[in-house]
Write a protein that holds these residues in place. Sequence first.
Motif, PDB file in Angstrom:
ATOM      1  N   GLU A   1       0.698  -1.202  -0.007  1.00  0.00           N
ATOM      2  CA  GLU A   1      -0.032  -0.097   0.002  1.00  0.00           C
ATOM      3  C   GLU A   1       0.889   1.253  -0.028  1.00  0.00           C
ATOM      4  OE1 GLU A   1      -3.159   2.264   3.008  1.00  0.00           O
ATOM      5  OE2 GLU A   1      -2.860   0.314   3.112  1.00  0.00           O
TER       6      GLU A   1
ATOM      7  N   ARG B   1       2.232   2.005  -3.324  1.00  0.00           N
ATOM      8  CA  ARG B   1       0.823   2.335  -3.989  1.00  0.00           C
ATOM      9  C   ARG B   1       0.916   1.447  -5.026  1.00  0.00           C
ATOM     10  NH1 ARG B   1       2.328   8.649  -4.189  1.00  0.00           N
ATOM     11  NH2 ARG B   1       1.576   9.105  -2.445  1.00  0.00           N
ATOM     12  N   LEU B   2       1.000  -0.183  -4.624  1.00  0.00           N
ATOM     13  CA  LEU B   2       1.115  -1.064  -5.796  1.00  0.00           C
ATOM     14  C   LEU B   2      -0.527  -1.417  -5.943  1.00  0.00           C
ATOM     15  CD1 LEU B   2       3.747  -3.148  -4.666  1.00  0.00           C
ATOM     16  CD2 LEU B   2       3.774  -1.891  -6.609  1.00  0.00           C
ATOM     17  N   LYS B   3      -0.841  -1.860  -6.842  1.00  0.00           N
ATOM     18  CA  LYS B   3      -2.354  -2.398  -7.333  1.00  0.00           C
ATOM     19  C   LYS B   3      -2.473  -3.583  -6.485  1.00  0.00           C
ATOM     20  CE  LYS B   3      -2.122  -1.460 -11.550  1.00  0.00           C
ATOM     21  NZ  LYS B   3      -2.142  -1.760 -12.886  1.00  0.00           N
ATOM     22  N   GLU B   4      -3.632  -4.126  -6.011  1.00  0.00           N
ATOM     23  CA  GLU B   4      -3.906  -5.343  -5.314  1.00  0.00           C
ATOM     24  C   GLU B   4      -3.379  -6.412  -6.355  1.00  0.00           C
ATOM     25  OE1 GLU B   4      -7.537  -7.673  -3.536  1.00  0.00           O
ATOM     26  OE2 GLU B   4      -7.597  -5.544  -3.055  1.00  0.00           O
ATOM     27  N   SER B   5      -3.478  -6.191  -7.779  1.00  0.00           N
ATOM     28  CA  SER B   5      -2.926  -7.401  -8.664  1.00  0.00           C
ATOM     29  C   SER B   5      -1.528  -7.684  -8.627  1.00  0.00           C
ATOM     30  CB  SER B   5      -3.459  -7.096  -9.965  1.00  0.00           C
ATOM     31  OG  SER B   5      -3.123  -6.005 -10.546  1.00  0.00           O
ATOM     32  N   ASP B   6      -0.757  -6.350  -8.295  1.00  0.00           N
ATOM     33  CA  ASP B   6       0.766  -6.406  -8.369  1.00  0.00           C
ATOM     34  C   ASP B   6       1.297  -6.982  -7.128  1.00  0.00           C
ATOM     35  OD1 ASP B   6       0.468  -5.391 -10.818  1.00  0.00           O
ATOM     36  OD2 ASP B   6       0.707  -3.235 -10.118  1.00  0.00           O
TER      37      ASP B   6
ATOM     38  N   THR C   1       1.127  -9.994  -3.947  1.00  0.00           N
ATOM     39  CA  THR C   1       0.600 -10.802  -3.106  1.00  0.00           C
ATOM     40  C   THR C   1       1.087 -10.785  -1.757  1.00  0.00           C
ATOM     41  OG1 THR C   1       0.418 -12.215  -4.819  1.00  0.00           O
ATOM     42  CG2 THR C   1       0.129 -13.430  -3.119  1.00  0.00           C
TER      43      THR C   1
END
Length: 77
Positions: free
Chosen positions: A55, A58-63, A65
């Motif tokens: 977070e 600022r990574l997307k959730e898909s980027d 795990t």
Amino acid sequence: PVDEITGSWKRFTAEKINRSTVEHGTFWQRETHDRIVRDGAHFRRAVRYILRNPEKARLKESDATVWVSPEVMPSVA
């Protein structure tokens, strides 16, 4: 020694990741910040800190795990 092991691991992973993403330059920070986890509360703070990293970046959730075993951190998993 730990610094030699982590240095080797960082070189190996940086090379593999840079090749797969066709990137160049520095991948890892120069300094490591090793810590001794003193107790359960310290452990939970460290896990929460790590869980917030995607977070903060600022990574997307898909980027990213993030997986935490419910046996280790039941309140987070």
